[in-house]
Design an enzyme around this catalytic site. Structure first.
Site, mmCIF file in Angstrom:
data_model
loop_
_atom_site.group_PDB
_atom_site.id
_atom_site.type_symbol
_atom_site.label_atom_id
_atom_site.label_comp_id
_atom_site.label_asym_id
_atom_site.label_seq_id
_atom_site.Cartn_x
_atom_site.Cartn_y
_atom_site.Cartn_z
ATOM 1 N N GLY A 173 0.778 -1.238 0.000
ATOM 2 C CA GLY A 173 0.000 0.000 0.000
ATOM 3 C C GLY A 173 0.807 1.284 0.000
ATOM 4 O O GLY A 173 0.326 2.314 0.475
ATOM 5 N N HIS A 185 1.008 1.095 -13.032
ATOM 6 C CA HIS A 185 1.793 -0.081 -13.423
ATOM 7 C C HIS A 185 3.264 0.338 -13.483
ATOM 8 O O HIS A 185 3.581 1.400 -14.030
ATOM 9 C CB HIS A 185 1.315 -0.593 -14.787
ATOM 10 C CG HIS A 185 2.022 -1.833 -15.208
ATOM 11 N ND1 HIS A 185 1.699 -3.087 -14.723
ATOM 12 C CD2 HIS A 185 3.077 -2.024 -16.044
ATOM 13 C CE1 HIS A 185 2.503 -3.984 -15.253
ATOM 14 N NE2 HIS A 185 3.357 -3.363 -16.050
#
Ligand code: GRF
Length: 203
Positions: A15, A112
């Site tokens: 996270g 990404h």
């Protein structure tokens, strides 16, 4: 300023991008507020940070659902419950059902760790090093049903250095991710970018 857009972050692990988004969204003039962090991994490390910042969290394993579609319908219901307008995938390690991706098309982003369309999928930094690339980076894009394939909103580049390992390259890319993702979400929340006919349009 118009009302802040209500955003959710979907995670599966560490996270760190979630944290960068939460920290950016704490600024009074940031155009989105993070109203929900959802995790499909019940003990995802990122959940503690979100809770400590007073953000609602829901952590429910996909393993408790019979089908991908049923799980995604549950996630969708959570998003609706929290009146979410925008969704950020941040290390969310689930392939999305087509229906879920279509429901949120134009309102859901992913980050990404490569310069898409180069090196989609997993083990990205290993792929980059094996290919002998001299430049890498990261991409924020709109999410479509096909994995890592939606229209690009923003990219940041980093050099690949001699002697890089997946870990050293990954850390260099990650530092850029933490700046790029909040900037891209702000653009979407501000209405400065939209998805139209399968393309990112800057307005
Ligand atoms: C990041 O490298 C992101 O680009 C990819 O998964 C990783 C998640 O890291 N999609 P974190 O959980 O945000 O730290």
């Amino acid at each position: 300023m118009t009302a802040k857009k209500r955003a959710a972050i979907l995670i599966s692990g560490r996270g760190s991008n979630m944290r960068a988004l939460i920290e950016a969204a704490a600024a009074p003039d940031y155009p989105a507020q993070i109203v929900l962090v959802f995790s499909n991994v019940e003990d995802a490390a990122g959940l503690d940070f979100a809770r400590a910042h007073g953000i609602d969290t829901v952590a429910v394993s996909h393993k408790t659902f019979a089908t991908r579609a049923a799980f995604d319908a549950f996630v969708d219901a959570q998003l609706e419950l929290h009146k979410v307008e925008l969704v950020c995938l941040a290390g969310y390690m689930r392939i999305l059902s087509d229906a879920f991706a279509r429901t949120w098309e134009g309102r859901m982003l992913n980050i990404h760790p490569s310069l898409l369309p180069l090196f989609p999928g997993t083990h990205v930094h290993e792929q980059v090093l094996a290919a002998g690339a001299t430049t890498s980076g990261c991409t924020v894009h709109f999410v479509v049903p096909e994995l890592d394939a939606g229209p690009t909103i923003a990219q940041a580049q980093v050099p690949v250095l001699a002697g890089d390992t997946p870990e050293t390259l990954g850390a260099r890319v990650l530092a850029q991710e933490h700046a790029l993702y909040p900037a891209a979400l702000a653009m979407l929340a501000d209405g400065k970018v939209a998805m139209r006919d399968g393309h990112a349009v800057f307005v």
